[in-house]
Design an enzyme around this catalytic site. Sequence first.
Site, mmCIF file in Angstrom:
data_model
loop_
_atom_site.group_PDB
_atom_site.id
_atom_site.type_symbol
_atom_site.label_atom_id
_atom_site.label_comp_id
_atom_site.label_asym_id
_atom_site.label_seq_id
_atom_site.Cartn_x
_atom_site.Cartn_y
_atom_site.Cartn_z
ATOM 1 N N CYS A 1 44.585 37.582 33.698
ATOM 2 C CA CYS A 1 43.678 36.456 33.919
ATOM 3 C C CYS A 1 43.406 35.785 32.584
ATOM 4 O O CYS A 1 43.674 36.361 31.529
ATOM 5 C CB CYS A 1 42.374 36.921 34.561
ATOM 6 S SG CYS A 1 41.468 35.537 35.310
ATOM 7 N N SER B 1 32.111 46.110 39.764
ATOM 8 C CA SER B 1 31.047 46.470 38.824
ATOM 9 C C SER B 1 29.656 46.485 39.462
ATOM 10 O O SER B 1 28.884 47.418 39.243
ATOM 11 C CB SER B 1 31.069 45.513 37.633
ATOM 12 O OG SER B 1 30.913 44.174 38.062
ATOM 13 N N LYS C 1 38.794 42.324 47.211
ATOM 14 C CA LYS C 1 37.776 42.491 46.180
ATOM 15 C C LYS C 1 36.620 41.544 46.437
ATOM 16 O O LYS C 1 36.883 40.376 46.673
ATOM 17 C CB LYS C 1 38.436 42.190 44.833
ATOM 18 C CG LYS C 1 37.495 42.237 43.659
ATOM 19 C CD LYS C 1 38.245 41.886 42.412
ATOM 20 C CE LYS C 1 37.232 41.806 41.304
ATOM 21 N NZ LYS C 1 37.645 40.969 40.234
ATOM 22 N N ARG D 1 32.880 29.911 40.056
ATOM 23 C CA ARG D 1 34.281 30.118 40.415
ATOM 24 C C ARG D 1 34.574 29.769 41.886
ATOM 25 O O ARG D 1 35.577 30.181 42.443
ATOM 26 C CB ARG D 1 34.676 31.575 40.147
ATOM 27 C CG ARG D 1 34.471 32.051 38.717
ATOM 28 C CD ARG D 1 35.466 33.161 38.378
ATOM 29 N NE ARG D 1 35.051 34.027 37.297
ATOM 30 C CZ ARG D 1 35.040 33.686 36.009
ATOM 31 N NH1 ARG D 1 35.381 32.472 35.627
ATOM 32 N NH2 ARG D 1 34.681 34.569 35.091
ATOM 33 N N TYR E 1 35.216 52.484 38.903
ATOM 34 C CA TYR E 1 34.747 52.938 37.588
ATOM 35 C C TYR E 1 34.378 54.414 37.614
ATOM 36 O O TYR E 1 34.136 55.005 36.571
ATOM 37 C CB TYR E 1 33.563 52.071 37.141
ATOM 38 C CG TYR E 1 33.967 50.610 37.014
ATOM 39 C CD1 TYR E 1 34.676 50.169 35.905
ATOM 40 C CD2 TYR E 1 33.708 49.705 38.039
ATOM 41 C CE1 TYR E 1 35.098 48.852 35.802
ATOM 42 C CE2 TYR E 1 34.123 48.381 37.953
ATOM 43 C CZ TYR E 1 34.816 47.960 36.831
ATOM 44 O OH TYR E 1 35.245 46.663 36.739
ATOM 45 N N ARG F 1 31.077 40.719 34.067
ATOM 46 C CA ARG F 1 31.174 39.535 33.202
ATOM 47 C C ARG F 1 30.480 39.775 31.878
ATOM 48 O O ARG F 1 30.865 39.201 30.862
ATOM 49 C CB ARG F 1 30.650 38.298 33.931
ATOM 50 C CG ARG F 1 31.615 37.922 35.047
ATOM 51 C CD ARG F 1 31.220 36.682 35.804
ATOM 52 N NE ARG F 1 32.091 36.509 36.958
ATOM 53 C CZ ARG F 1 31.868 35.666 37.959
ATOM 54 N NH1 ARG F 1 30.781 34.917 37.938
ATOM 55 N NH2 ARG F 1 32.710 35.584 38.959
ATOM 56 N N GLU G 1 45.700 33.994 52.664
ATOM 57 C CA GLU G 1 45.910 34.299 51.244
ATOM 58 C C GLU G 1 46.885 35.469 51.066
ATOM 59 O O GLU G 1 47.784 35.412 50.236
ATOM 60 C CB GLU G 1 44.572 34.638 50.568
ATOM 61 C CG GLU G 1 43.693 33.439 50.266
ATOM 62 C CD GLU G 1 44.228 32.589 49.101
ATOM 63 O OE1 GLU G 1 45.186 33.005 48.419
ATOM 64 O OE2 GLU G 1 43.686 31.492 48.900
ATOM 65 N N LYS H 1 40.310 37.670 46.964
ATOM 66 C CA LYS H 1 39.233 37.855 45.999
ATOM 67 C C LYS H 1 38.131 36.846 46.291
ATOM 68 O O LYS H 1 38.337 35.639 46.212
ATOM 69 C CB LYS H 1 39.771 37.662 44.578
ATOM 70 C CG LYS H 1 38.711 37.813 43.509
ATOM 71 C CD LYS H 1 39.303 37.801 42.123
ATOM 72 C CE LYS H 1 38.227 37.854 41.072
ATOM 73 N NZ LYS H 1 38.780 37.826 39.713
ATOM 74 N N CYS I 1 40.224 34.242 32.001
ATOM 75 C CA CYS I 1 38.789 33.979 31.834
ATOM 76 C C CYS I 1 38.156 34.646 30.619
ATOM 77 O O CYS I 1 37.221 34.103 30.033
ATOM 78 C CB CYS I 1 38.015 34.331 33.105
ATOM 79 S SG CYS I 1 38.146 36.064 33.593
ATOM 80 N N CYS J 1 39.116 30.832 34.812
ATOM 81 C CA CYS J 1 40.340 31.622 34.958
ATOM 82 C C CYS J 1 41.610 30.781 34.812
ATOM 83 O O CYS J 1 42.719 31.294 34.925
ATOM 84 C CB CYS J 1 40.334 32.346 36.306
ATOM 85 S SG CYS J 1 38.866 33.382 36.519
HETATM 86 C C1 PBG Z 1 38.841 38.434 36.043
HETATM 87 C C2 PBG Z 1 38.248 39.576 36.785
HETATM 88 C C3 PBG Z 1 36.931 39.753 37.239
HETATM 89 C C4 PBG Z 1 36.868 41.042 37.780
HETATM 90 C C5 PBG Z 1 38.148 41.590 37.681
HETATM 91 N N1 PBG Z 1 38.978 40.669 37.076
HETATM 92 C C6 PBG Z 1 35.734 38.891 37.120
HETATM 93 C C7 PBG Z 1 35.644 37.617 37.832
HETATM 94 O O1 PBG Z 1 36.523 37.213 38.588
HETATM 95 O O2 PBG Z 1 34.637 36.950 37.600
HETATM 96 C C8 PBG Z 1 35.647 41.700 38.343
HETATM 97 C C9 PBG Z 1 35.647 43.195 38.296
HETATM 98 C C10 PBG Z 1 34.330 43.831 38.563
HETATM 99 O O3 PBG Z 1 33.313 43.164 38.840
HETATM 100 O O4 PBG Z 1 34.285 45.065 38.502
HETATM 101 N N2 PBG Z 1 39.001 37.262 36.732
#
Ligand code: PBG
Length: 324
Positions: free
Chosen positions: A120, A274, A248, A217, A313, A205, A233, A195, A122, A130
């Site tokens: 990515c 996260s 995700k 986003r 995690y 983030r 998708e 996603k 970002c 991104c």
């Molecule tokens: C990058 C990305 C993100 C996550 C994984 N790859 C953040 C986003 O899209 O804002 C999130 C992972 C997480 O929250 O554990 N684009």
Amino acid sequence: MLFPDARGRRLRANANFRRMIRETKISVDDLIMPLFAIDGTSVKKPIASMPGQFHLSCDNIVKTAQEAKDAGVPAIILFGVADKKDPLATRAYASDAIVQRAVAAVKEKVPDITVITDVCLCAYTDHGHCGVVDKGIIDNDASLDLIAKTALSHVQAGADMVAPSDMMDGRVGEIRQTLDEENFSHIPIMSYAVKYSSAFYGPFREAADSAPQFGDRKTYQMDPANSLEAIREATMDIEEGADIIMVKPALSYLDIIYRLKEEIDLPIAAYNVSGEYSIMKAGEMMGWVDAKAMIMETLLSIKRAGADIILTYSAIDVARELNR
Ligand code: PBG
């Protein structure tokens, strides 16, 4: 058969009965451990928004990769914290940038663990989006070349698999073509195909320093209200050459995981993100919940919904628990 002939409690009466009829099991084989790489040496800096997670310099990435391998975890996925940001995300695809160095270090010292990279822009763009920004708009087609370049640079550094997370249209095809042209046709793509635009990415983030500096986003990540769109998708990414389809976040989207598992024939990965991790850790710190038990139960629910692979995690902790 009805009560009193049927009694659901008979086979719940002891641990052995329960073991014998258990329908879903989590295995270490299912787990991928995300790690955050940062410049420096001997750095192991706690990430405030994600208790138990760290910013790791390459030497400590190698150490943690070894721990993951020793616990039986088959794979890690690497994220980078940029040393420098610019509009074109130069440090996303430079051969001497953080992810590229971390990949090479792990492949040299812990060759048997599978190294996946998050692809990515970002974390490397100064605006935090991104893709490339043109007059306030995220320019899809102008981003594809840079995303494919990023994937290629990871593979040239030794990555075993790439995982594009940007949600630009056409990026899986672009990456596939670029890798094939460079004799990397054997490298699989795990696409963050489905996603959603989610509040559950908040803690990440902070960890990756990748929050968008303007707007949000929503013009590229999916609307949480949509389910048919998940099929569209996933189908597009499969046609472009994806090998694994990811959903995700995981917990608010178990129905999507279930639906995709029914409708498509590729392995399904789910990202236990996260926010899902941090709320449980926060509850534990408050003394309100048993986070260890909650984590096991949530991973089980993700697997039961249909995921073959779970990014979490808690992967190393859970693997150790499963080995006990
Ligand atoms: C990058 C990305 C993100 C996550 C994984 N790859 C953040 C986003 O899209 O804002 C999130 C992972 C997480 O929250 O554990 N684009």
